[in-house]
Design a protein around this motif. Structure first.
Motif, mmCIF file in Angstrom:
data_model
loop_
_atom_site.group_PDB
_atom_site.id
_atom_site.type_symbol
_atom_site.label_atom_id
_atom_site.label_comp_id
_atom_site.label_asym_id
_atom_site.label_seq_id
_atom_site.Cartn_x
_atom_site.Cartn_y
_atom_site.Cartn_z
ATOM 1 N N UNK A 179 0.815 -1.216 0.000
ATOM 2 C CA UNK A 179 0.000 0.000 0.000
ATOM 3 C C UNK A 179 0.843 1.257 0.000
ATOM 4 N N UNK A 180 1.893 1.294 0.822
ATOM 5 C CA UNK A 180 2.754 2.476 0.890
ATOM 6 C C UNK A 180 3.450 2.731 -0.453
ATOM 7 N N UNK A 181 3.846 1.641 -1.121
ATOM 8 C CA UNK A 181 4.503 1.810 -2.415
ATOM 9 C C UNK A 181 3.535 2.389 -3.445
ATOM 10 N N UNK A 182 2.322 1.910 -3.455
ATOM 11 C CA UNK A 182 1.333 2.431 -4.402
ATOM 12 C C UNK A 182 1.058 3.910 -4.129
ATOM 13 N N UNK A 183 0.923 4.267 -2.862
ATOM 14 C CA UNK A 183 0.687 5.675 -2.512
ATOM 15 C C UNK A 183 1.878 6.529 -2.929
ATOM 16 N N UNK A 184 3.096 6.043 -2.691
ATOM 17 C CA UNK A 184 4.300 6.783 -3.058
ATOM 18 C C UNK A 184 4.367 7.016 -4.559
ATOM 19 N N UNK A 185 3.845 6.070 -5.345
ATOM 20 C CA UNK A 185 3.810 6.230 -6.804
ATOM 21 C C UNK A 185 2.778 7.255 -7.243
ATOM 22 N N UNK A 186 1.934 7.683 -6.335
ATOM 23 C CA UNK A 186 0.899 8.652 -6.685
ATOM 24 C C UNK A 186 -0.479 8.048 -6.868
ATOM 25 N N UNK A 187 -0.622 6.748 -6.609
ATOM 26 C CA UNK A 187 -1.934 6.106 -6.730
ATOM 27 C C UNK A 187 -2.855 6.600 -5.608
ATOM 28 N N UNK A 188 -4.107 6.858 -5.956
ATOM 29 C CA UNK A 188 -5.076 7.320 -4.969
ATOM 30 C C UNK A 188 -6.364 6.501 -4.973
ATOM 31 N N UNK A 189 -6.608 5.778 -6.040
ATOM 32 C CA UNK A 189 -7.813 4.938 -6.119
ATOM 33 C C UNK A 189 -7.355 3.484 -6.249
ATOM 34 N N UNK A 215 -4.745 4.261 5.146
ATOM 35 C CA UNK A 215 -5.204 5.123 6.229
ATOM 36 C C UNK A 215 -4.164 6.153 6.615
ATOM 37 N N UNK A 216 -2.889 5.781 6.540
ATOM 38 C CA UNK A 216 -1.813 6.740 6.837
ATOM 39 C C UNK A 216 -1.847 7.933 5.883
ATOM 40 N N UNK A 217 -2.347 7.703 4.668
ATOM 41 C CA UNK A 217 -2.401 8.763 3.659
ATOM 42 C C UNK A 217 -3.793 9.385 3.561
ATOM 43 N N UNK A 218 -4.666 9.036 4.512
ATOM 44 C CA UNK A 218 -6.021 9.573 4.475
ATOM 45 C C UNK A 218 -6.891 8.962 3.392
ATOM 46 N N UNK A 219 -6.549 7.743 2.984
ATOM 47 C CA UNK A 219 -7.289 7.059 1.927
ATOM 48 C C UNK A 219 -7.906 5.776 2.467
ATOM 49 N N UNK A 220 -8.708 5.149 1.634
ATOM 50 C CA UNK A 220 -9.229 3.807 1.916
ATOM 51 C C UNK A 220 -9.423 3.092 0.594
ATOM 52 N N UNK A 221 -9.452 1.765 0.604
ATOM 53 C CA UNK A 221 -9.645 1.047 -0.659
ATOM 54 C C UNK A 221 -10.958 1.438 -1.332
ATOM 55 N N UNK A 222 -10.893 1.606 -2.657
ATOM 56 C CA UNK A 222 -12.112 1.956 -3.391
ATOM 57 C C UNK A 222 -12.917 0.725 -3.768
ATOM 58 N N UNK A 223 -12.324 -0.456 -3.597
ATOM 59 C CA UNK A 223 -13.039 -1.684 -3.924
ATOM 60 C C UNK A 223 -12.310 -2.897 -3.377
ATOM 61 N N UNK A 224 -13.067 -3.932 -3.096
ATOM 62 C CA UNK A 224 -12.531 -5.202 -2.618
ATOM 63 C C UNK A 224 -13.297 -6.297 -3.338
ATOM 64 N N UNK A 225 -12.581 -7.100 -4.118
ATOM 65 C CA UNK A 225 -13.216 -8.130 -4.939
ATOM 66 C C UNK A 225 -12.639 -9.490 -4.591
ATOM 67 N N UNK A 278 -1.168 0.651 -11.685
ATOM 68 C CA UNK A 278 -0.023 -0.017 -11.052
ATOM 69 C C UNK A 278 -0.532 -1.283 -10.367
ATOM 70 N N UNK A 279 0.276 -2.345 -10.415
ATOM 71 C CA UNK A 279 -0.195 -3.653 -9.953
ATOM 72 C C UNK A 279 0.870 -4.335 -9.098
ATOM 73 N N UNK A 280 0.442 -4.837 -7.934
ATOM 74 C CA UNK A 280 1.343 -5.548 -7.021
ATOM 75 C C UNK A 280 0.712 -6.881 -6.634
ATOM 76 N N UNK A 281 1.534 -7.928 -6.598
ATOM 77 C CA UNK A 281 1.082 -9.244 -6.150
ATOM 78 C C UNK A 281 1.724 -9.614 -4.817
ATOM 79 N N UNK A 282 1.605 -10.895 -4.467
ATOM 80 C CA UNK A 282 2.165 -11.385 -3.196
ATOM 81 C C UNK A 282 2.632 -12.816 -3.414
ATOM 82 N N UNK A 283 3.865 -13.111 -3.021
ATOM 83 C CA UNK A 283 4.528 -14.428 -3.060
ATOM 84 C C UNK A 283 5.901 -14.327 -3.680
#
Length: 335
Positions: A179-189, A215-225, A278-283
């Motif tokens: 999440x922090x990396x996405x915010x640092x890139x300028x992502x907001x949604x 939440x640290x950036x005053x944001x929240x996820x716009x969707x959860x699928x 921008x897209x991030x995975x896990x593993x």
């Protein structure tokens, strides 16, 4: 159809005793009274129950064998094994060999009676569980392993009130890093793809970590699928997101497979990664390396060592703590 093989639980019900008492009686434990032993033996004979002659040796650790149980997962090939768990196999084999143990590898369907089979047949001194489907559905069987006195460790999330000992990654911190990396890139949604509930505690922790960072950036996820760890499920989750007309600029997927499927769907819909999304995975799987996917790395070598070490501690009748391993975001082209 062949009849089900009787288990020690069946013997316990017929003799009116607990399952551990059945195990002690049939292994010759002197703590069991002669009258109870006779009842157990009579019930076993009536049910045509077969006792493994090697049971006492196996329970004393003489087998020097650890059972590694893979569980059935939906996959594109016929393996039925999550690729992340396969990536741990070599490290687990080496860690077991270093401890002078053999590794008995077995593939189990979630519908099978694996929880009784390994206790009754004494195939191994202890069990490592990789995958278990829905945690809430698996919990009763894990509780039976505890009741039987089976030594086992599972790979997974450490949660309040959990059954048994776990070794797993710091999933929540992984979500925070993403999440922090996405915010640092300028992502907001930013949206999350992955089934995040009590039945999938690893994914839930990753989602909670993402929410922490936003939440640290005053944001929240716009969707959860919801999505399970397959490319097809990632595609379907992304299609659902697009159907809802969410103009996302960042996505955190709970696994690399979900992320790769989402990326394929984005490409088919004319959305560029990372310029549009921008897209991030896990593993940090091999697939992430090959596709340039930014992903949260789980240290499979360290994980294997801790799974073996924790199980061996249990075999010494000591009570090890659950282990949470650090993770690290590996940045590539997708974010």
């Amino acid at each position: 159809m062949a009849s089900r093989r009787p288990t020690s639980f069946d013997i316990a019900a017929a003799a009116g005793v607990s399952q551990p008492t059945v195990s002690r009686a049939l292994s010759g434990n002197k703590a069991v009274s002669e009258e109870t032993r006779r009842r157990v033996v009579a019930a076993a004979e009536k049910l045509n129950y077969k006792v493994d002659r090697n049971a006492s040796n196996l329970r004393s650790g003489a087998s020097r064998t650890i059972a590694l149980l893979f569980f059935e997962d939906p996959t594109r090939d016929e393996s039925g094994i999550n690729p992340f768990y396969l990536s741990m196999l070599g490290a687990l084999t080496r860690a077991a060999a270093s401890a002078d143990y053999d590794l008995l590898i077995s593939f189990q369907q979630l519908s099978a009676d694996w929880h009784t089979d390994y206790e009754d047949s004494r195939k191994a001194d202890g069990i490592i569980l990789l995958g278990y489907g829905n945690y809430l559905q698996a919990r009763p069987r894990l509780e039976q392993l505890i009741e039987q006195g089976t030594h086992f460790v599972r790979w997974g999330a450490t949660v309040e009130g959990q059954v048994g000992t776990t070794v797993g990654s710091d999933n929540r911190d992984g979500g925070r890093q993403a999440g922090r990396h996405l915010v640092k890139r300028g992502c907001r949604r930013i949206a999350f793809l992955g089934t995040a509930d009590a039945g999938a505690p690893e994914f839930l922790e990753r989602y909670e970590g993402l929410k922490d960072a936003l939440g640290e950036a005053g944001l929240e996820p716009v969707g959860h699928y919801d999505a399970i760890p397959t490319e097809e499920s990632g595609r379907a989750a992304l299609a659902a997101l697009m159907h809802d007309d969410l103009d996302v600029d960042g996505i955190f997927a709970a696994s690399d497979l979900i992320a790769i499927g989402a990326r394929q769907e984005l490409t088919d819909r004319g959305r560029a990664v990372p310029n549009d999304v921008a897209l991030i995975g896990f593993d940090d799987s091999n697939a992430a390396h090959h596709t340039g996917l930014t992903s949260v790395n789980q240290d499979t070598r360290r994980a294997a060592e801790m799974l073996i070490d924790t199980l061996l501690t249990k075999l010494e009748d000591r009570a090890p703590e659950s282990v949470v391993l650090p993770v690290e975001l590996v940045v590539r082209d997708s974010a």
